[in-house]
Design an enzyme around this catalytic site. Structure first.
Site, PDB file in Angstrom:
ATOM      1  N   TRP A  51      -0.969  -8.321   4.448  1.00 39.91           N
ATOM      2  CA  TRP A  51      -2.158  -7.714   5.043  1.00 39.91           C
ATOM      3  C   TRP A  51      -3.367  -8.092   4.206  1.00 39.91           C
ATOM      4  CZ3 TRP A  51      -6.367  -4.785   4.010  1.00 39.91           C
ATOM      5  CH2 TRP A  51      -6.994  -4.098   5.059  1.00 39.91           C
ATOM      6  N   SER A  71       2.965  -6.574   2.063  1.00 45.15           N
ATOM      7  CA  SER A  71       1.835  -5.911   2.698  1.00 45.15           C
ATOM      8  C   SER A  71       0.536  -6.248   1.964  1.00 45.15           C
ATOM      9  CB  SER A  71       2.088  -4.407   2.760  1.00 45.15           C
ATOM     10  OG  SER A  71       1.109  -3.746   3.535  1.00 45.15           O
ATOM     11  N   MET A  72      -0.163  -5.242   1.393  1.00 46.12           N
ATOM     12  CA  MET A  72      -1.356  -5.543   0.606  1.00 46.12           C
ATOM     13  C   MET A  72      -0.998  -6.341  -0.643  1.00 46.12           C
ATOM     14  SD  MET A  72      -3.993  -2.372   0.818  1.00 46.12           S
ATOM     15  CE  MET A  72      -4.752  -1.890   2.370  1.00 46.12           C
ATOM     16  N   GLU A 120      12.914 -15.038  14.532  1.00 41.94           N
ATOM     17  CA  GLU A 120      12.245 -15.182  15.818  1.00 41.94           C
ATOM     18  C   GLU A 120      11.525 -16.524  15.924  1.00 41.94           C
ATOM     19  OE1 GLU A 120      10.548 -14.440  19.576  1.00 41.94           O
ATOM     20  OE2 GLU A 120      12.237 -13.503  18.527  1.00 41.94           O
ATOM     21  N   GLU A 132       8.342  -9.490  13.602  1.00 46.38           N
ATOM     22  CA  GLU A 132       8.015  -9.511  15.032  1.00 46.38           C
ATOM     23  C   GLU A 132       7.373  -8.211  15.505  1.00 46.38           C
ATOM     24  OE1 GLU A 132      10.181 -10.412  19.345  1.00 46.38           O
ATOM     25  OE2 GLU A 132      11.414  -9.914  17.587  1.00 46.38           O
ATOM     26  N   HIS A 139       7.141  -3.788   9.795  1.00 44.70           N
ATOM     27  CA  HIS A 139       6.333  -4.073   8.611  1.00 44.70           C
ATOM     28  C   HIS A 139       7.091  -3.799   7.320  1.00 44.70           C
ATOM     29  CE1 HIS A 139       2.645  -4.513   6.302  1.00 44.70           C
ATOM     30  NE2 HIS A 139       2.846  -3.333   5.730  1.00 44.70           N
ATOM     31  N   TYR A 191       0.836  -1.203   0.000  1.00 48.58           N
ATOM     32  CA  TYR A 191       0.000   0.000   0.000  1.00 48.58           C
ATOM     33  C   TYR A 191       0.871   1.254   0.000  1.00 48.58           C
ATOM     34  CZ  TYR A 191      -3.877   3.019   1.568  1.00 48.58           C
ATOM     35  OH  TYR A 191      -4.835   3.997   1.683  1.00 48.58           O
ATOM     36  N   ASP A 237      13.130 -11.568  13.325  1.00 53.19           N
ATOM     37  CA  ASP A 237      13.392 -11.092  14.680  1.00 53.19           C
ATOM     38  C   ASP A 237      13.581  -9.579  14.696  1.00 53.19           C
ATOM     39  OD1 ASP A 237      14.193 -11.641  17.554  1.00 53.19           O
ATOM     40  OD2 ASP A 237      16.009 -10.641  16.820  1.00 53.19           O
ATOM     41  N   ASP A 274       5.846  -5.808  13.703  1.00 54.45           N
ATOM     42  CA  ASP A 274       4.943  -5.234  12.705  1.00 54.45           C
ATOM     43  C   ASP A 274       3.704  -4.688  13.416  1.00 54.45           C
ATOM     44  OD1 ASP A 274       3.248  -4.656  10.577  1.00 54.45           O
ATOM     45  OD2 ASP A 274       3.863  -6.417   9.422  1.00 54.45           O
TER      46      ASP A 274
END
Length: 300
Positions: free
Chosen positions: A194, A169-170, A292, A213, A247, A99, A243, A215
């Site tokens: 997302w 993301s998107m 992580e 982790e 985002h 996005y 880790d 985000d």
């Protein structure tokens, strides 16, 4: 004068038959030894992989670029195609930004993946505000563009039976959507994805989800982990959590994202089992690790 008796004739015949049988056995053994080489994976590209090779900024293939003009692109906003200079056929991957993002935010990943033996298009979307399902359609259009409208230098290097998608993301949400609609895809890699939809039970495409982790936009609790958990277990899948990352980790060069994205694409687009070693059992986690958490449906 030498006289050959019937008994000696029988002995000589037996020796001849044994020699013939031994020779035949040797031929069969030679053919058997040669068979694995002849039956080698036809999609295998590049040298035997090492961890240092996958962590490097570029792989073993020199890369060329081709611009896909916004005005010539049908169904998406144009982009840049990265492809190996070596004449061969390769799997093809389309990558969507997130996005408000543009192709520049994922360019590093396009070039890096191409340098390991793939044809990759990093796209611009029609608008930077496009939602995940729109990005799914645009990823699909970008794959079509590479197959039909790109230059012959690109088209002739693509194996149309081996396609994959990625997105941030998107764009990661769009990746999940397209994977649910196109079971013929060989791999999908959503990066800090997302999407409002949390259930992806119809995905059968091998999927690697990379979360972060820290985000706060697409938290792993509300996005990456539910996405991973919802994909049915018969599907090859893995979840890798970066880790201490945010985002926007996929927007800058990241050796962990690069390494495991390449390994996943090699394993499932190229069917190259040399890369299984990096996915099963997977990376170390915890103290002194960039990862992580890691989980998967190994063995692949």
């Amino acid at each position: 004068m030498s006289v050959t008796t019937p008994r000696r004739e029988t002995s000589l015949l037996s020796r001849a038959l044994r020699a013939t049988a031994a020779a035949a056995t040797a031929v069969v053994a030679t053919v058997a030894l040669a068979a694995p080489a002849q039956a080698a994976n036809p999609y295998e590209r590049g040298p035997n992989p090492t961890e240092s090779m996958l962590e490097a900024r570029s792989g073993p293939f020199s890369v060329s670029e081709e611009r896909a003009s916004r005005f010539g692109a049908d169904g998406f906003g144009g982009g840049t195609i990265y492809y190996p200079r070596e004449n061969n056929t390769y799997g093809a991957i389309a990558i969507s930004p997130g996005y408000t993002g543009t192709q520049s935010s994922i360019a590093w990943l396009g070039e890096r993946i191409a340098s390991h033996g793939f044809v990759v298009i990093a796209i611009d979307t029609n608008t930077t505000l496009d939602q995940p399902d729109s990005r799914a359609r645009q990823l699909n259009a970008a794959l079509d563009y590479m197959l039909t409208d790109a230059s012959s230098a690109v088209r002739n290097r693509i194996d149309a039976s081996r396609l994959a998608v990625m997105g941030h993301s998107m764009g990661g949400g769009g990746t999940l959507r397209l994977a649910s609609q196109r079971p013929d895809l060989k791999a999908a890699i959503p990066l800090t994805p997302w999407h409002l939809n949390k259930s992806w039970r119809d995905i059968t495409v091998p999927t690697l989800i990379i979360g972060a982790e820290y985000d706060t936009i697409a938290s792993v609790t509300l996005h990456s982990k539910p996405f991973y958990n919802s994909i049915p277990s018969p599907t090859d899948k893995a979840y890798l959590e970066l880790d201490g990352a945010s985002h926007f980790a996929p927007n800058i060069t990241n050796k962990t994202i690069g390494m495991y994205s390449v390994a996943w694409l090699k394993r499932f687009v190229d069917e190259d089992t040399r890369y299984t070693q990096f996915l099963c059992p997977g990376p170390r986690t915890g103290l002194l690790s960039d990862v992580e958490e890691y989980r998967s449906t190994c063995p692949f």
